[in-house]
Design a protein around this motif. Structure first.
Motif, mmCIF file in Angstrom:
data_model
loop_
_atom_site.group_PDB
_atom_site.id
_atom_site.type_symbol
_atom_site.label_atom_id
_atom_site.label_comp_id
_atom_site.label_asym_id
_atom_site.label_seq_id
_atom_site.Cartn_x
_atom_site.Cartn_y
_atom_site.Cartn_z
ATOM 1 N N CYS A 91 0.840 -1.201 0.000
ATOM 2 C CA CYS A 91 0.000 0.000 0.000
ATOM 3 C C CYS A 91 0.881 1.261 0.000
ATOM 4 O O CYS A 91 2.072 1.194 0.321
ATOM 5 C CB CYS A 91 -0.936 -0.008 1.205
ATOM 6 S SG CYS A 91 -0.129 0.325 2.780
ATOM 7 N N PRO A 92 0.315 2.395 -0.362
ATOM 8 C CA PRO A 92 1.094 3.647 -0.423
ATOM 9 C C PRO A 92 1.806 3.939 0.895
ATOM 10 O O PRO A 92 2.970 4.335 0.892
ATOM 11 C CB PRO A 92 0.023 4.697 -0.711
ATOM 12 C CG PRO A 92 -1.071 3.958 -1.407
ATOM 13 C CD PRO A 92 -1.086 2.597 -0.794
ATOM 14 N N LYS A 93 1.127 3.726 2.004
ATOM 15 C CA LYS A 93 1.717 4.039 3.302
ATOM 16 C C LYS A 93 2.970 3.202 3.547
ATOM 17 O O LYS A 93 4.009 3.700 3.967
ATOM 18 C CB LYS A 93 0.678 3.786 4.407
ATOM 19 C CG LYS A 93 0.878 4.656 5.635
ATOM 20 C CD LYS A 93 -0.330 4.587 6.561
ATOM 21 C CE LYS A 93 -1.536 5.354 6.011
ATOM 22 N NZ LYS A 93 -2.692 5.390 6.937
ATOM 23 N N CYS A 94 2.869 1.897 3.278
ATOM 24 C CA CYS A 94 4.023 1.018 3.512
ATOM 25 C C CYS A 94 5.147 1.283 2.520
ATOM 26 O O CYS A 94 6.323 1.150 2.860
ATOM 27 C CB CYS A 94 3.588 -0.443 3.453
ATOM 28 S SG CYS A 94 2.622 -0.936 4.903
ATOM 29 N N GLN A 95 4.803 1.676 1.321
ATOM 30 C CA GLN A 95 5.847 2.070 0.370
ATOM 31 C C GLN A 95 6.614 3.269 0.916
ATOM 32 O O GLN A 95 7.834 3.324 0.871
ATOM 33 C CB GLN A 95 5.226 2.462 -0.977
ATOM 34 C CG GLN A 95 4.709 1.309 -1.799
ATOM 35 C CD GLN A 95 4.037 1.807 -3.060
ATOM 36 O OE1 GLN A 95 4.593 2.591 -3.829
ATOM 37 N NE2 GLN A 95 2.796 1.370 -3.282
ATOM 38 N N GLY A 96 5.890 4.231 1.457
ATOM 39 C CA GLY A 96 6.518 5.426 2.022
ATOM 40 C C GLY A 96 7.452 5.085 3.155
ATOM 41 O O GLY A 96 8.585 5.549 3.205
ATOM 42 N N LYS A 97 6.994 4.216 4.056
ATOM 43 C CA LYS A 97 7.831 3.820 5.188
ATOM 44 C C LYS A 97 9.144 3.214 4.725
ATOM 45 O O LYS A 97 10.204 3.516 5.233
ATOM 46 C CB LYS A 97 7.083 2.799 6.057
ATOM 47 C CG LYS A 97 6.129 3.450 7.031
ATOM 48 C CD LYS A 97 5.439 2.396 7.871
ATOM 49 C CE LYS A 97 4.321 3.031 8.699
ATOM 50 N NZ LYS A 97 3.269 2.056 9.037
ATOM 51 N N LYS A 98 9.033 2.343 3.732
ATOM 52 C CA LYS A 98 10.228 1.689 3.249
ATOM 53 C C LYS A 98 11.243 2.718 2.754
ATOM 54 O O LYS A 98 12.409 2.680 3.083
ATOM 55 C CB LYS A 98 9.868 0.731 2.111
ATOM 56 C CG LYS A 98 10.677 -0.537 2.153
ATOM 57 C CD LYS A 98 10.185 -1.512 1.121
ATOM 58 C CE LYS A 98 10.189 -2.926 1.683
ATOM 59 N NZ LYS A 98 9.417 -3.832 0.835
ATOM 60 N N LYS A 99 10.755 3.656 1.974
ATOM 61 C CA LYS A 99 11.676 4.643 1.420
ATOM 62 C C LYS A 99 12.347 5.458 2.518
ATOM 63 O O LYS A 99 13.525 5.756 2.459
ATOM 64 C CB LYS A 99 10.913 5.567 0.466
ATOM 65 C CG LYS A 99 10.797 4.982 -0.935
ATOM 66 C CD LYS A 99 9.854 5.795 -1.801
ATOM 67 C CE LYS A 99 9.443 4.980 -3.023
ATOM 68 N NZ LYS A 99 8.095 5.329 -3.479
ATOM 69 N N LYS A 100 11.575 5.819 3.556
ATOM 70 C CA LYS A 100 12.142 6.698 4.576
ATOM 71 C C LYS A 100 13.086 5.977 5.525
ATOM 72 O O LYS A 100 14.131 6.487 5.888
ATOM 73 C CB LYS A 100 11.014 7.330 5.398
ATOM 74 C CG LYS A 100 10.407 8.550 4.719
ATOM 75 C CD LYS A 100 9.387 9.206 5.627
ATOM 76 C CE LYS A 100 8.709 10.376 4.913
ATOM 77 N NZ LYS A 100 7.472 10.789 5.585
ATOM 78 N N TYR A 101 12.680 4.780 5.978
ATOM 79 C CA TYR A 101 13.398 4.180 7.108
ATOM 80 C C TYR A 101 14.243 2.964 6.738
ATOM 81 O O TYR A 101 14.999 2.492 7.553
ATOM 82 C CB TYR A 101 12.403 3.782 8.204
ATOM 83 C CG TYR A 101 11.524 4.933 8.628
ATOM 84 C CD1 TYR A 101 12.086 6.061 9.212
ATOM 85 C CD2 TYR A 101 10.154 4.896 8.422
ATOM 86 C CE1 TYR A 101 11.296 7.122 9.599
ATOM 87 C CE2 TYR A 101 9.359 5.959 8.814
ATOM 88 C CZ TYR A 101 9.923 7.066 9.402
ATOM 89 O OH TYR A 101 9.134 8.104 9.780
#
Lengths: 146, 146
Positions: A135-145
């Motif tokens: 999902c978009p949220k989990c994609q974002g997390k991956k990129k940041k952390y």
DNA sequence: TTATTAATGGATAATTACTATCCATTGAGT
DNA sequence: ACTCAATGGATAGTAATTATCCATTAATAA
């Protein structure tokens, strides 16, 4: 557009089922969430307001809702069924990372149905389309952390 | 094109699993049927040649095959899983009358995946497409006898 | 080929989502 | 208000699947 309490009561009555606080509460809970709860999630959502609520009642209620067209059952490959009060047939997508399940509304599937009917020679009456990914949220997390 | 016994053995070994007669037999049975058997159907198919075969072995074997890409698990909305040795992702269609499950090969799904990716903002990795209706055979029966 | 060792098969118990049963209570038509 | 079938909650049952246990077997090394 949106199904209100009054018409839910009418639909129950018109199918010979009694209108009870529990049934209205289950429908209300399902109607007011987008997370496609399973029976246990519904049960836990309802417990605070209905301490006497039983898991068996949730199951029995959902079976009735499925029968009379007030909810549909999702079989997304988990160990339990999920439920959805949106009755238009639509695909669902599940995030393999966080487990959330989202609706895919406005999906155009007539071309698919035609293609499948032609390839299979079946007379088609239904479909269940499930997609899996991140999902978009989990994609974002991956990129940041990560 | 078609996976032969030798390479099944190699795939098992390359994943650190032993090559046993039971595993080869399960794969052989699954490979040589188009009816998408569940665990019990597989068990019954194998019993004549392997009287000592256990249902638990079928389950354990299918779990391994799923892991290492020798079979895929179907969740068609029945009370048990079915298995398919064809590994290309393809839709399935189930006859509501006789219960048979057929493959739909040569289905073009790239347009669908794009549409869903766009509508959902998910990064898609998989899909399960199930269709329901009446198979050609059951349609014919209805026309003749009903 | 044989010895060694870890994986495996089969039997069986355990798990778990879901369904059926039972009975006191309740909704709804009279 | 009365009557009675439907209902809710508690609990037992069902059935597919998974875990456990141990004698046996496959694979590697000698």
């Amino acid at each position: 557009m949106m199904m209100d309490m009054q018409s839910v009561a009418d639909i129950l009555r018109s199918h010979g089922f009694k209108v009870t606080p529990q049934r209205l509460a289950v429908y209300d809970a399902l109607q007011n969430t987008t997370e496609h709860p399973n029976a246990e999630m519904l049960y836990n959502m309802l417990l605070p307001s209905y301490p006497a609520m039983s898991l068996a009642t949730v199951y029995k209620t959902m079976e009735i809702f499925d029968q009379i067209g007030l909810a549909q059952v999702l079989n997304i490959g988990e160990d339990s069924y999920r439920y959805d009060a949106r009755m238009e047939n639509h695909p669902h997508v599940r995030c393999n990372t966080c487990g959330r399940v989202d609706d895919i509304m406005e999906f155009e599937d007539e071309a698919i149905m035609e293609q499948v009917a032609k390839l299979s020679d079946y007379k088609l009456t239904g479909r269940q389309l499930y997609f899996y990914g991140e999902c978009p949220k989990c994609q974002g997390k991956k990129k940041k952390y990560n």
